[in-house]
Motif scaffolding. Structure first.
Motif, PDB file in Angstrom:
ATOM      1  N   LYS A 187      10.053  11.333  -4.596  1.00 50.02           N
ATOM      2  CA  LYS A 187      10.040  10.514  -5.820  1.00 50.02           C
ATOM      3  C   LYS A 187       8.704  10.583  -6.558  1.00 50.02           C
ATOM      4  O   LYS A 187       8.692  10.595  -7.786  1.00 50.02           O
ATOM      5  CB  LYS A 187      10.443   9.058  -5.517  1.00 50.02           C
ATOM      6  N   SER A 235       3.548   2.689  -7.663  1.00 52.86           N
ATOM      7  CA  SER A 235       3.440   1.300  -7.169  1.00 52.86           C
ATOM      8  C   SER A 235       3.068   1.249  -5.688  1.00 52.86           C
ATOM      9  O   SER A 235       2.399   0.318  -5.236  1.00 52.86           O
ATOM     10  CB  SER A 235       4.735   0.520  -7.430  1.00 52.86           C
ATOM     11  N   GLY A 236       3.492   2.257  -4.923  1.00 52.59           N
ATOM     12  CA  GLY A 236       3.143   2.294  -3.502  1.00 52.59           C
ATOM     13  C   GLY A 236       1.640   2.334  -3.294  1.00 52.59           C
ATOM     14  O   GLY A 236       1.114   1.774  -2.327  1.00 52.59           O
ATOM     15  N   ARG A 266      -0.817   0.263  -0.820  1.00 54.91           N
ATOM     16  CA  ARG A 266      -1.717   0.989   0.088  1.00 54.91           C
ATOM     17  C   ARG A 266      -3.161   0.513  -0.099  1.00 54.91           C
ATOM     18  O   ARG A 266      -3.894   0.313   0.876  1.00 54.91           O
ATOM     19  CB  ARG A 266      -1.625   2.506  -0.170  1.00 54.91           C
ATOM     20  N   SER A 320       3.278  -0.961   4.162  1.00 57.59           N
ATOM     21  CA  SER A 320       4.643  -1.467   4.358  1.00 57.59           C
ATOM     22  C   SER A 320       4.614  -2.879   4.957  1.00 57.59           C
ATOM     23  O   SER A 320       5.432  -3.733   4.605  1.00 57.59           O
ATOM     24  CB  SER A 320       5.382  -0.475   5.259  1.00 57.59           C
ATOM     25  N   ALA A 322       3.509  -5.306   2.298  1.00 58.46           N
ATOM     26  CA  ALA A 322       4.547  -5.341   1.255  1.00 58.46           C
ATOM     27  C   ALA A 322       5.753  -6.189   1.647  1.00 58.46           C
ATOM     28  O   ALA A 322       6.585  -6.514   0.807  1.00 58.46           O
ATOM     29  CB  ALA A 322       4.997  -3.925   0.927  1.00 58.46           C
ATOM     30  N   ARG A 347       4.012  -9.805  -2.829  1.00 60.48           N
ATOM     31  CA  ARG A 347       4.816  -9.113  -3.849  1.00 60.48           C
ATOM     32  C   ARG A 347       4.741  -9.856  -5.179  1.00 60.48           C
ATOM     33  O   ARG A 347       4.587  -9.256  -6.234  1.00 60.48           O
ATOM     34  CB  ARG A 347       6.277  -8.964  -3.401  1.00 60.48           C
ATOM     35  N   ARG A 354       9.804   1.194  -4.465  1.00 58.63           N
ATOM     36  CA  ARG A 354      10.986   0.770  -3.703  1.00 58.63           C
ATOM     37  C   ARG A 354      11.865  -0.193  -4.501  1.00 58.63           C
ATOM     38  O   ARG A 354      13.068  -0.232  -4.325  1.00 58.63           O
ATOM     39  CB  ARG A 354      10.569   0.054  -2.406  1.00 58.63           C
ATOM     40  N   ASP A 355      11.207  -1.009  -5.347  1.00 53.21           N
ATOM     41  CA  ASP A 355      11.935  -2.071  -6.066  1.00 53.21           C
ATOM     42  C   ASP A 355      11.695  -1.995  -7.563  1.00 53.21           C
ATOM     43  O   ASP A 355      11.784  -2.996  -8.260  1.00 53.21           O
ATOM     44  CB  ASP A 355      11.459  -3.438  -5.557  1.00 53.21           C
ATOM     45  N   MET A 356      11.390  -0.792  -8.047  1.00 51.36           N
ATOM     46  CA  MET A 356      11.104  -0.663  -9.487  1.00 51.36           C
ATOM     47  C   MET A 356      12.357  -0.969 -10.312  1.00 51.36           C
ATOM     48  O   MET A 356      12.307  -1.721 -11.277  1.00 51.36           O
ATOM     49  CB  MET A 356      10.589   0.759  -9.796  1.00 51.36           C
ATOM     50  N   ARG A 397       9.352   2.784   9.177  1.00 50.63           N
ATOM     51  CA  ARG A 397       8.944   2.262   7.853  1.00 50.63           C
ATOM     52  C   ARG A 397      10.192   2.016   6.992  1.00 50.63           C
ATOM     53  O   ARG A 397      10.297   0.994   6.322  1.00 50.63           O
ATOM     54  CB  ARG A 397       7.986   3.249   7.185  1.00 50.63           C
ATOM     55  N   ASP A 412      11.135  -1.509   5.358  1.00 52.32           N
ATOM     56  CA  ASP A 412      11.257  -1.616   3.894  1.00 52.32           C
ATOM     57  C   ASP A 412      12.678  -1.999   3.471  1.00 52.32           C
ATOM     58  O   ASP A 412      12.859  -2.668   2.453  1.00 52.32           O
ATOM     59  CB  ASP A 412      10.855  -0.293   3.215  1.00 52.32           C
ATOM     60  N   ARG A 465      13.555  -6.056   4.838  1.00 51.99           N
ATOM     61  CA  ARG A 465      12.782  -7.243   4.473  1.00 51.99           C
ATOM     62  C   ARG A 465      13.610  -8.121   3.523  1.00 51.99           C
ATOM     63  O   ARG A 465      14.528  -7.635   2.839  1.00 51.99           O
ATOM     64  CB  ARG A 465      11.446  -6.842   3.845  1.00 51.99           C
TER      65      ARG A 465
HETATM   66  O1   DC Z   1       5.641   4.912  -1.760  1.00 50.82           O
HETATM   67  P1   DC Z   1       4.616   4.736  -0.645  1.00 50.82           P
HETATM   68  O2   DC Z   1       4.999   5.473   0.590  1.00 50.82           O
HETATM   69  O3   DC Z   1       3.237   5.075  -1.116  1.00 50.82           O
HETATM   70  O4   DC Z   1       4.615   3.154  -0.310  1.00 50.82           O
HETATM   71  C1   DC Z   1       3.887   2.636   0.760  1.00 50.82           C
HETATM   72  C2   DC Z   1       4.546   1.342   1.234  1.00 50.82           C
HETATM   73  O5   DC Z   1       4.397   0.344   0.212  1.00 50.82           O
HETATM   74  C3   DC Z   1       6.036   1.434   1.496  1.00 50.82           C
HETATM   75  O6   DC Z   1       6.327   1.741   2.848  1.00 50.82           O
HETATM   76  C4   DC Z   1       6.550   0.065   1.133  1.00 50.82           C
HETATM   77  C5   DC Z   1       5.568  -0.451   0.129  1.00 50.82           C
HETATM   78  N1   DC Z   1       6.097  -0.418  -1.238  1.00 50.82           N
HETATM   79  C6   DC Z   1       6.899  -1.476  -1.618  1.00 50.82           C
HETATM   80  O7   DC Z   1       7.214  -2.340  -0.801  1.00 50.82           O
HETATM   81  N2   DC Z   1       7.336  -1.554  -2.893  1.00 50.82           N
HETATM   82  C7   DC Z   1       7.032  -0.607  -3.782  1.00 50.82           C
HETATM   83  N3   DC Z   1       7.471  -0.704  -5.033  1.00 50.82           N
HETATM   84  C8   DC Z   1       6.241   0.498  -3.396  1.00 50.82           C
HETATM   85  C9   DC Z   1       5.798   0.570  -2.107  1.00 50.82           C
END
Ligand code: DC
Length: 225
Positions: free
Chosen positions: A20, A38-39, A43, A103, A106, A112, A133-135, A183, A187, A190
């Motif tokens: 992605k 957003s991740g 991080r 994670s 998050a 959040r 993940r939640d965009m 992970r 994710d 939750r």
């Molecule tokens: O996309 P990434 O692997 O860089 O994201 C790292 C962690 O951040 C992922 O395991 C869960 C969290 N995350 C999230 O909960 N919501 C998002 N929009 C992006 C990432």
């Protein structure tokens, strides 16, 4: 108009290693839109917590530092440069440990919530491409274009292995498969904003599809832009 403030948004959600980030960056370049990883915010927050000796379960304290997080993103030669309190953490935040720590933080609802406005501030003209993940389900739920990209855990771990190697980070493939699956579970299970496709997302499985083919599908989705 479905988008926030009439600004078009393309969201690309999916699990770790689904491709992605690559597709989102290519789309942002093609469309000339802003890009939000957003991740990387989660991080960096986890990194800030480790730096300041904050327990990764201390929700109230983590939400507090999330509010005031001194974080700067900039694009340099197509690479995302990430500064935490002025320190370049671009490479540090890409390790699997950093992903796991991200994670964990998050999964905390107050964290959040504290990061919502910071993410929405990226929605600027002429448009935004964002990955996470939640965009499409929460942060930009009114986005016009939504994609959910997935692939088998094995294929994602292999891609991750190659990516890490290119960045000079050594890893172990079977450990990566285990970590990626753990992970994914955290994710997806939750309570707040779990990883899942928005009901109006185009779902693409890239297990047997190259990144170019995924890029073509997403480009077709946004063809009218
Ligand atoms: O996309 P990434 O692997 O860089 O994201 C790292 C962690 O951040 C992922 O395991 C869960 C969290 N995350 C999230 O909960 N919501 C998002 N929009 C992006 C990432």
């Amino acid at each position: 108009m479905k988008s926030m403030n009439n600004i078009p948004v393309l969201t690309i959600d999916g699990p770790s290693g689904s491709g992605k980030g690559t597709v989102a960056q290519l789309m942002a370049k093609k469309l000339g839109w802003h890009y939000l990883d957003s991740g990387a915010i989660y991080r960096v927050l986890a990194q800030a917590a480790i730096k300041h000796n904050i327990d990764l379960n201390d929700e109230a304290k983590l939400a507090e530092i999330a509010h005031d997080l001194d974080l700067v993103f900039s694009l340099e030669n197509d690479d995302l440069k990430v500064l935490l309190e002025g320190e370049n953490v671009s490479i540090l935040i890409r390790s699997e440990q950093a992903g796991n720590a991200a994670s964990k933080v998050a999964s905390l609802p107050l964290v959040r919530a504290a990061l919502l406005d910071r993410q929405r501030d990226f929605c600027q003209l002429p448009g935004l491409v964002t990955d996470g993940r939640d965009m499409g389900t929460v942060v930009f739920q009114h986005a016009e274009y939504k994609v959910f990209l997935t692939a088998s855990a094995e294929v994602r771990a292999e891609r991750r292995y190659k990516q890490l190697k290119e960045k000079g980070i050594e890893s172990n493939l079977s450990a990566l498969i285990t970590e990626i699956s753990e992970r994914d579970d955290r994710d997806s299970q939750r309570e707040v904003a779990p990883l899942r496709p928005a009901s109006d997302a185009l779902v693409l499985d890239s297990t047997a599809m190259g990144i170019e083919a995924v890029f073509e599908h997403v480009s077709t989705l946004c063809a009218e832009v």
